[in-house]
Structures are given as structure tokens and as C-alpha cells.
Design a protein around this motif. Sequence first.
Motif, PDB file in Angstrom:
ATOM      1  N   GLU A  14       0.837  -1.203   0.000  1.00 61.15           N
ATOM      2  CA  GLU A  14       0.000   0.000   0.000  1.00 61.15           C
ATOM      3  C   GLU A  14       0.869   1.249   0.000  1.00 61.15           C
ATOM      4  OE1 GLU A  14      -2.003   3.413   0.962  1.00 61.15           O
ATOM      5  OE2 GLU A  14      -0.660   2.542   2.449  1.00 61.15           O
ATOM      6  N   TRP A  29      -2.543  -0.496  -4.113  1.00 63.74           N
ATOM      7  CA  TRP A  29      -3.698  -0.746  -3.241  1.00 63.74           C
ATOM      8  C   TRP A  29      -4.295  -2.127  -3.504  1.00 63.74           C
ATOM      9  CZ3 TRP A  29      -8.751  -2.110  -3.348  1.00 63.74           C
ATOM     10  CH2 TRP A  29      -9.519  -1.841  -2.212  1.00 63.74           C
ATOM     11  N   TYR A  85      -8.343  -0.403   7.179  1.00 66.77           N
ATOM     12  CA  TYR A  85      -7.592   0.793   6.788  1.00 66.77           C
ATOM     13  C   TYR A  85      -7.674   1.016   5.277  1.00 66.77           C
ATOM     14  CZ  TYR A  85      -3.539   3.319   5.086  1.00 66.77           C
ATOM     15  OH  TYR A  85      -2.729   4.180   4.382  1.00 66.77           O
ATOM     16  N   ARG A 121     -10.982   2.308   4.344  1.00 69.17           N
ATOM     17  CA  ARG A 121     -11.088   3.707   4.782  1.00 69.17           C
ATOM     18  C   ARG A 121     -10.366   4.604   3.787  1.00 69.17           C
ATOM     19  NH1 ARG A 121      -7.847   6.805   9.244  1.00 69.17           N
ATOM     20  NH2 ARG A 121      -9.005   8.744   9.256  1.00 69.17           N
ATOM     21  N   LYS A 122      -9.177   4.194   3.379  1.00 71.14           N
ATOM     22  CA  LYS A 122      -8.410   4.990   2.412  1.00 71.14           C
ATOM     23  C   LYS A 122      -9.158   5.092   1.087  1.00 71.14           C
ATOM     24  CE  LYS A 122      -3.983   5.883   0.462  1.00 71.14           C
ATOM     25  NZ  LYS A 122      -2.562   5.697   0.554  1.00 71.14           N
ATOM     26  N   LEU A 166      -5.015   9.417   7.629  1.00 77.55           N
ATOM     27  CA  LEU A 166      -4.649   8.107   7.093  1.00 77.55           C
ATOM     28  C   LEU A 166      -3.167   7.794   7.293  1.00 77.55           C
ATOM     29  CD1 LEU A 166      -6.786   8.198   3.861  1.00 77.55           C
ATOM     30  CD2 LEU A 166      -7.022   6.526   5.712  1.00 77.55           C
ATOM     31  N   TRP A 173      -1.711   4.519   9.186  1.00 78.50           N
ATOM     32  CA  TRP A 173      -0.777   3.581   8.565  1.00 78.50           C
ATOM     33  C   TRP A 173       0.416   3.337   9.483  1.00 78.50           C
ATOM     34  CZ3 TRP A 173       4.320   3.469   7.175  1.00 78.50           C
ATOM     35  CH2 TRP A 173       4.719   2.444   6.317  1.00 78.50           C
TER      36      TRP A 173
END
Length: 98
Positions: free
Chosen positions: A29, A34, A55, A58-59, A82, A86
Amino acid sequence: MKLQEFKKLLSASQPPQDFPLPLQALWYEAKGDWHHAHHLAQSAGDKAGAWVHAYLHRKEGDLSNAAYWYSRAGQTPPQSPLATEWEDITQALLQQHT
């Protein structure tokens, strides 16, 4: 391993293969992949994988899906940026990995 050491590994072409799938997902990521990260997080099948999966959603901006995965991970959806999340997840998983 510390977070700074992990970040230095981002210059490599692949993550260390002895890393658990959730850490490999975070590595991919951070490198901008992604989809590969999502595949690895989804394949992990544990709470750490669910946390990374949350996560990632969410991103992506899919907050309802993220909420489901935070619940599966036993985590509260964060209010932090974010990038901070991370780092928090990476540090926590690195501590578990050692």
C-alpha cells in the motif's frame, strides 16, 4: 524492527518474504499498489489482516465497509489522518512480529 527501518525497506522491489501478510500488505500500500495490498490483507484471515483491510477501505473512501472490518479486527475506527493510521498499524504489527 522499528518503523523507520520498515520505511527504508520501501526502496526494495519486494517486501521481506518472512513478513506476515498484513505487513506485506502495508508495504504494498505504501508503494501505491492498493489492489495487491487488499488481496494480501483479505488473504490473511486474522485480526491483523482485518485491521489492514479496514484501513484500506477507509483509504478507498468506503467507510461502511471499513467499519465492518474494524469491527472484525476488534478496533475502533480512528479519527486520525490516514498517514498516522498507517504508521500506527505498522508499528503495532511490527511489535507483534518480533
